[in-house]
Design a protein around this motif. Structure first.
Motif, PDB file in Angstrom:
ATOM      1  N   ALA C  84       0.826  -1.211   0.000  1.00 47.72           N
ATOM      2  CA  ALA C  84       0.000   0.000   0.000  1.00 47.72           C
ATOM      3  C   ALA C  84       0.858   1.257   0.000  1.00 47.72           C
ATOM      4  CB  ALA C  84      -0.916  -0.011   1.217  1.00 47.72           C
ATOM      5  N   THR C  85       1.961   1.228   0.746  1.00 50.66           N
ATOM      6  CA  THR C  85       2.822   2.407   0.775  1.00 50.66           C
ATOM      7  C   THR C  85       3.379   2.683  -0.610  1.00 50.66           C
ATOM      8  OG1 THR C  85       3.477   1.793   3.009  1.00 50.66           O
ATOM      9  CG2 THR C  85       4.789   3.476   1.907  1.00 50.66           C
ATOM     10  N   PHE C  86       3.827   1.606  -1.249  1.00 54.37           N
ATOM     11  CA  PHE C  86       4.383   1.746  -2.591  1.00 54.37           C
ATOM     12  C   PHE C  86       3.356   2.341  -3.544  1.00 54.37           C
ATOM     13  CE2 PHE C  86       7.299   0.934  -5.823  1.00 54.37           C
ATOM     14  CZ  PHE C  86       6.692   0.280  -6.881  1.00 54.37           C
ATOM     15  N   LEU C 156      -4.139   9.397   0.373  1.00 56.74           N
ATOM     16  CA  LEU C 156      -4.696  10.662   0.840  1.00 56.74           C
ATOM     17  C   LEU C 156      -3.853  11.271   1.956  1.00 56.74           C
ATOM     18  CD1 LEU C 156      -8.467   9.754   0.732  1.00 56.74           C
ATOM     19  CD2 LEU C 156      -7.262  11.390  -0.695  1.00 56.74           C
ATOM     20  N   THR C 157      -3.341  10.424   2.839  1.00 55.35           N
ATOM     21  CA  THR C 157      -2.529  10.958   3.938  1.00 55.35           C
ATOM     22  C   THR C 157      -1.236  11.547   3.425  1.00 55.35           C
ATOM     23  OG1 THR C 157      -3.375   9.129   5.260  1.00 55.35           O
ATOM     24  CG2 THR C 157      -1.575  10.410   6.184  1.00 55.35           C
ATOM     25  N   VAL C 158      -0.542  10.818   2.544  1.00 55.40           N
ATOM     26  CA  VAL C 158       0.717  11.340   2.015  1.00 55.40           C
ATOM     27  C   VAL C 158       0.457  12.620   1.239  1.00 55.40           C
ATOM     28  CG1 VAL C 158       2.644  10.875   0.482  1.00 55.40           C
ATOM     29  CG2 VAL C 158       1.787   9.082   1.945  1.00 55.40           C
ATOM     30  N   ARG C 159      -0.627  12.635   0.492  1.00 53.52           N
ATOM     31  CA  ARG C 159      -0.923  13.830  -0.289  1.00 53.52           C
ATOM     32  C   ARG C 159      -1.148  15.020   0.621  1.00 53.52           C
ATOM     33  NH1 ARG C 159      -5.940  15.372  -3.927  1.00 53.52           N
ATOM     34  NH2 ARG C 159      -6.745  15.508  -1.804  1.00 53.52           N
ATOM     35  N   ILE C 196       5.521   9.912   4.217  1.00 54.35           N
ATOM     36  CA  ILE C 196       5.264   8.537   3.788  1.00 54.35           C
ATOM     37  C   ILE C 196       5.376   7.590   4.968  1.00 54.35           C
ATOM     38  CG2 ILE C 196       6.089   6.659   2.346  1.00 54.35           C
ATOM     39  CD1 ILE C 196       6.940   8.613   0.287  1.00 54.35           C
ATOM     40  N   LEU C 197       6.393   7.797   5.804  1.00 57.39           N
ATOM     41  CA  LEU C 197       6.559   6.909   6.947  1.00 57.39           C
ATOM     42  C   LEU C 197       5.380   7.019   7.896  1.00 57.39           C
ATOM     43  CD1 LEU C 197      10.335   7.115   7.852  1.00 57.39           C
ATOM     44  CD2 LEU C 197       9.063   5.231   6.853  1.00 57.39           C
ATOM     45  N   ALA C 198       4.941   8.253   8.134  1.00 55.78           N
ATOM     46  CA  ALA C 198       3.800   8.424   9.033  1.00 55.78           C
ATOM     47  C   ALA C 198       2.585   7.715   8.478  1.00 55.78           C
ATOM     48  CB  ALA C 198       3.506   9.909   9.218  1.00 55.78           C
ATOM     49  N   ALA C 199       2.361   7.884   7.186  1.00 53.98           N
ATOM     50  CA  ALA C 199       1.196   7.227   6.581  1.00 53.98           C
ATOM     51  C   ALA C 199       1.315   5.720   6.665  1.00 53.98           C
ATOM     52  CB  ALA C 199       1.047   7.667   5.121  1.00 53.98           C
ATOM     53  N   SER C 200       2.501   5.185   6.440  1.00 55.60           N
ATOM     54  CA  SER C 200       2.613   3.729   6.464  1.00 55.60           C
ATOM     55  C   SER C 200       2.509   3.203   7.881  1.00 55.60           C
ATOM     56  CB  SER C 200       3.895   3.233   5.784  1.00 55.60           C
ATOM     57  OG  SER C 200       5.008   3.864   6.304  1.00 55.60           O
ATOM     58  N   LEU C 201       2.956   3.964   8.859  1.00 54.67           N
ATOM     59  CA  LEU C 201       2.767   3.525  10.243  1.00 54.67           C
ATOM     60  C   LEU C 201       1.296   3.429  10.575  1.00 54.67           C
ATOM     61  CD1 LEU C 201       4.095   2.844  12.948  1.00 54.67           C
ATOM     62  CD2 LEU C 201       3.883   5.231  13.568  1.00 54.67           C
TER      63      LEU C 201
END
Lengths: 383, 358, 273
Positions: C84-86, C156-159, C196-201
């Protein structure tokens, strides 16, 4: 949003698309590999995976070896025991996509109740038991031989039998209960539990209405019981429909009374003397769970060894002494007397002929009628 | 060197590279959707996948050989392709298979795959047999949403306007409880509201039991296994989803606006009503969506905290799907739930006039 | 904004008190969960307080089925979060870095899964998997299901996180002679990495905790929430509370560390916190 003056270089694009392509190709492989090692072990030969109901076997406690460990020691078969069987219909829904499309499921032995075993047999989802490898099957009590769910006796062997009756907490009820009608006492409004197992709940209600559940052949005969159930539910008499989870609530007094299974309640009763089990005056429903081998199981031989092991009265007695259900094996009573004399005299474990007259197995329903029953029942229990 | 060729081709066909990129994205998405939804199967499906691969290759070629303008125009579509393929295959295609399943029927009782047969009776059954569950789901979710606004708005307000430098910590505190498992949190409420638990004991000693029973909150001395418990559980579980969006919209409000308003209205309450509330509406709107929609489809709260008369449509869908094996009717119920929610959201958006959800 | 009338002051205090109660309300179940991890229940259900014990903490993995399920959940979360992160980051970059035709429609498509009730997502995926025989219900289907809703979430979070990113930095780097590739990896990527890290966490946490979608697509595989649900009909061992508390503490710890590092980083880059 600012757009950059120069876009990605060609190298960047190639690398990006290459990564994507590689990921796309390798993803199914990764997923397939991961899919290969989810839970359970039933893998190679000399291994065994059993899935059973909870609290249904004596497990190792301290120095006293449980049945599984004794079996492993005696036979050398690497056995995994899992208590994943919680509800007949739920389990069926889980295995249907696999067995229904000709694939095998992981466990080598599962323990459906006898009516579910009948359904599985009719659908052709069971392996024939290698009865020559289970010599102890001769110890099977006559009452369980060639039942309607398995007329040839080649597909299943009973595990334990029991009855569904009334379990109550005398601290919460304030009096002794004797009859199915007690479940509808308005004083217990909102403190009554009933089972999600249709045949036990409806069976008891039928008995309460004076109808013999062993002789039912059509839905209309049971309509009265369903009406009674519907009314009790909408009046708020029933607190919850439970599977195995009535036990603690009963102990705490959250249920003043509920429909429960004999062995569970007896087990609880040893710790908590307020909890009693009673065979209602009108009668109780009889059922038994069976050991079956699903089609395509890899360790049929090991499964046979296990069945043979537990049909030895000495071993069977250990199981019965713990779970306190009715054993299908001959000669268990004498063995249990050596372990616990009081249990050997308990009529709920070793019913005499008089008591047996008040046990009624639910009739073997035809497919259409069963569908009607199940639909009506699921409509009421509110799911 | 090849750029002039490409641009010549393009000018001949009159298609801008942006359109090409968009087209390639859509084609690939549709290809995967069609395979997933099984509009095509077997060798044709394979053919479709090959065609999709060819489109990707074509896109790569154009991007590699094209001018920088082309690259820039095509780049976003390339970035979007993998995600789109995933969403097409695993979000859109399943919705199609759900629809198809809802119009199917099983030929025999224990068939694994229902067969498609325009079985509209499934929808009839969904409404007739499970009408009460639908009603309860929307009722409980609605009440819970209102409660989250009542409880959450003040919290968001205090954090936004009184939080000062502790804002982030306070926000963290709002979010932290939700790093425990949803199930465990709900089960914890069975402990808190248990018949012999602290809350009931306090209520008993304060003699509030009678009052609450007449309000239908308690039932025969029980606080759990009641509709109130279910609504309470829903409110609790979705509270942060209301607090955070409201906070975000409140935080954007310039404090000087409120000061100015107070100068004009000379009353904090009126200033609040006339200035703060309207500006926070987008937050409330977003929060409502994030709360109501999942709450309407929930079954965990009703399962642990409710009784047989408080079941919601989620419980029924789960039962029909996973116990009764009745995929067609379950799919119909699922689809109806989604349809009703979509309609409600559209009506709600029109009413509020906002459309920025992200 | 100070209101000095008596009513105003009372109102202020009342509001703060209300918010305070609100926080208590939020943490009440958590307090119970942590407290009951020290309980020794009489029966099989850890619902009524009996007595204090440290046993559960010294032997948290005694329930092997629970621990196995926990490990499975971790594995699933790891794989699905990776996917999903990718996918999601690429989408986020595309949506924020470029203005292109179809971006509004794509935005809508991205939000859709998040506004669909989980039960619809779960049951629809189940109908997809039922009709095919490439993948069986199990680890793979759960990973797919999780990644599906995580993609939208991550995107959406990364954006949102990189909304404020100054893309002219890239231009500047390229003006200074860096190739686009180098620009991306050396300039852009490090700056958007925290987002990105925050979103993937968060996506990882979502996957660990997911119940409803997993319930429909798990087959016989047990994840931590599924195991709790299945077992909850027979027992609720205190080990569940122990594991939940551990997850809670670890996540809070990571969040705290992350925020401290972020603050330090911002200070280093010369921005105010």
């Amino acid at each position: 949003m600012n757009t950059p003056k120069r876009g990605f270089s060609r190298r960047e694009l190639l690398i990006r698309s290459g990564v994507v392509g590689a990921a796309g190709l390798s993803l199914p492989a990764i997923l397939a590999a991961c899919g290969g090692d989810d839970g359970g072990s039933g893998g190679g030969a000399g291994e065994l995976l059993i899935e059973n109901w909870p609290e249904y076997i004596d497990l190792t406690e301290g120095d006293v070896l449980g049945t599984i460990d004794r079996f492993i020691a005696a036979s050398g078969v690497k056995t995994t025991y899992s208590e994943a069987y919680n509800d007949n219909l739920e389990y069926f829904a889980k295995i249907q996509p696999l067995l229904g499309t000709g694939k095998a499921i992981e466990p080598d032995i599962i323990m459906p109740t006898q009516w579910m075993a009948g359904r599985l047999r009719k659908l052709g989802w069971l392996e024939k038991l290698p009865t020559d490898k289970v010599p102890n099957a001769k110890n099977l009590e006559d009452a369980f031989k060639n039942p309607p769910s398995d007329p040839t006796g080649e597909y299943s062997l009973p595990w334990q039998s029991g009855i569904a009756g009334i379990a109550y907490n005398i601290d919460a009820t304030g009096r002794e209960l004797k009859s199915i009608a007690d479940l509808f006492d308005p004083a217990f409004k909102g403190k009554i539990g009933m089972l999600t197992e249709m045949r036990d709940t409806v069976g008891l209600l039928l008995l309460g209405l004076g109808i013999n559940p062993s002789n039912i052949t059509s839905f209309d005969e049971a309509a009265g019981a369903f009406e009674q159930l519907e009314k009790a539910k909408s009046d708020g008499q029933i607190r919850a429909f439970t599977g195995n989870d009535y036990i603690d609530d009963l102990g705490l007094g959250n249920f003043a009374a509920c429909i429960g299974w004999s062995g569970d309640v007896l087990q609880l009763g040893t710790d908590n003397p307020s909890v009693r089990f009673v065979v209602p005056e009108e009668g109780a429903t009889l059922w038994w769970d069976t050991m079956v081998v699903p089609k395509g199981a890899k360790n049929v031989e090991a499964a046979a060894k296990f069945m043979d092991f537990v049909f030895d009265p000495v071993q069977a007695a250990q199981i019965t002494a713990y779970v306190q259900y009715i054993s299908p094996v001959k000669g268990v009573r004498e063995e249990v007397a050596k372990i616990d004399a009081a249990l050997a005299d308990n009529p709920l474990l070793f019913p005499d002929d008089e008591t047996k007259k008040r046990f009624f197995p639910f009739a073997d329903l035809s497919d259409e009628v069963e569908a009607q029953f199940e639909e009506a029942f699921s409509g009421i229990i509110g799911a | 060197m090849t750029a002039p060729v490409v641009s010549r081709v393009r000018s001949l066909t009159g298609v801008s590279s942006e359109r090409v990129g968009l087209l390639s994205l859509v084609l690939v998405g549709v290809a995967l959707l069609s395979v997933g939804a099984r509009w095509v199967s077997g060798p044709i499906a394979l053919l479709v996948l090959v065609l999709a691969a060819l489109v990707v290759v074509g896109w790569i070629t154009l991007a590699v050989l094209g001018s920088p303008e082309t690259k820039r125009a095509l780049a976003p579509y390339g970035l979007l392709k993998p995600g789109s393929m995933w969403l097409a295959l695993f979000y859109l295609a399943p919705l199609w298979t759900l629809l198809k399943s809802s119009l199917s029927a099983k030929k025999t009782r224990f068939d694994v795959f229902p067969t498609f047969s325009w079985e509209f009776s499934n929808y009839g059954k969904a409404f007739s047999d499970f009408g009460p569950q639908f009603g309860r789901a929307f009722l409980y979710a609605g009440i819970a949403t209102l409660l989250t606004i009542l409880i959450g708005y003040p919290i968001a307000y205090v954090i936004a306007f009184r939080g000062g430098k502790y804002r982030n910590i306070l926000l963290g505190l709002v979010v932290i409880p939700f790093f425990t498992s949803y199930l465990i949190r709900t089960i914890a409420w069975t402990s808190i509201l248990a018949d012999s638990g602290p809350v009931v004991n306090i209520l008993d000693s304060l003699s509030l039991t009678g009052v609450l029973e007449s309000l239908n909150v308690m039932d025969n001395g029980k606080l759990i296994n009641t509709p109130a418990a279910v609504i309470g559980g829903l409110t609790y579980n979705f509270l942060p989803f209301m607090i955070l969006p409201i906070y975000v919209s409140l935080e954007k409000i310039d404090i000087r606006l409120v000061d100015a308003a107070q100068d004009l209205y000379s009353s904090a309450a009126r200033a609040f009503r006339k200035v703060v509330v309207p500006l926070s509406i987008p937050g409330v709107f977003a929060g409502t969506l994030l709360t109501f929609i999942p709450a309407a489809g929930d079954f965990v709260n009703a399962q642990f905290l409710g009784n047989p008369n408080t079941t919601m449509i989620g419980n029924s869908i789960q039962d029909q799907f996973l116990r009764q094996n009745n995929y067609p009717v379950a799919s119909a119920m699922s689809f109806v739930l989604m349809a009703i929610i979509t309609v409600l959201v559209i009506v709600y958006s029109r009413f509020f006039g906002t459309d920025d959800l992200a | 904004m100070s209101v000095t009338t008596k009513r105003g002051r009372v109102g202020r205090i009342a509001l703060n008190v209300f918010a305070g109660f609100g926080f208590v309300y939020l943490f009440l179940p958590i307090a119970f969960i942590v407290a009951f991890s020290f309980n020794q229940p009489k029966g099989k259900f850890n619902i009524v307080w009996q007595k204090f014990t440290l046993e559960n903490w010294t032997d948290p993995f005694s329930d092997t089925a629970l621990t196995d399920a926990f490990v499975t959940s971790l594995q699933i979360a790891a794989v699905s979060t990776l996917i999903a992160t990718f996918l999601g980051s690429m989408i986020a970059i595309a949506l924020s870095r470029y203005r292109f035709r179809g971006s509004a429609a794509y935005n809508f498509l991205l939000v859709l899964p998040l506004t669909t009730p989980e039960i619809v997502l779960g049951s629809s995926l189940a109908t997809l998997f039922l009709g095919q025989s490439v993948v069986d219900f199990g680890f793979a289907t759960i990973v797919i299901a999780h990644a599906m809703f995580q993609v939208s979430f991550v995107a959406l979070t990364v954006r949102a996180r990189i909304r404020g990113f100054d893309w002219t930095l890239e231009q500047a780097a390229q003006d200074l002679g860096a190739s686009p590739m180098r620009t991306f990896w050396k300039v852009t990527f490090p700056l958007i990495l925290p987002g990105i890290l925050a979103a993937s966490l968060l996506a990882f946490a979502l996957s660990l905790d997911d119940f409803i979608i997993t319930f429909f697509n798990a087959g016989s595989t047990l994840t931590f929430p599924l195991r709790i649900f299945g077992a909850s009909r027979v027992e609720l061992p205190p080990q569940i509370n122990v594991l939940a508390t551990v997850i809670l503490v670890v996540t809070v710890g990571i969040m705290a560390v992350g925020s401290v590092l972020g603050q330090r980083r911002r200070r280093r880059l010369g921005q105010t916190a």
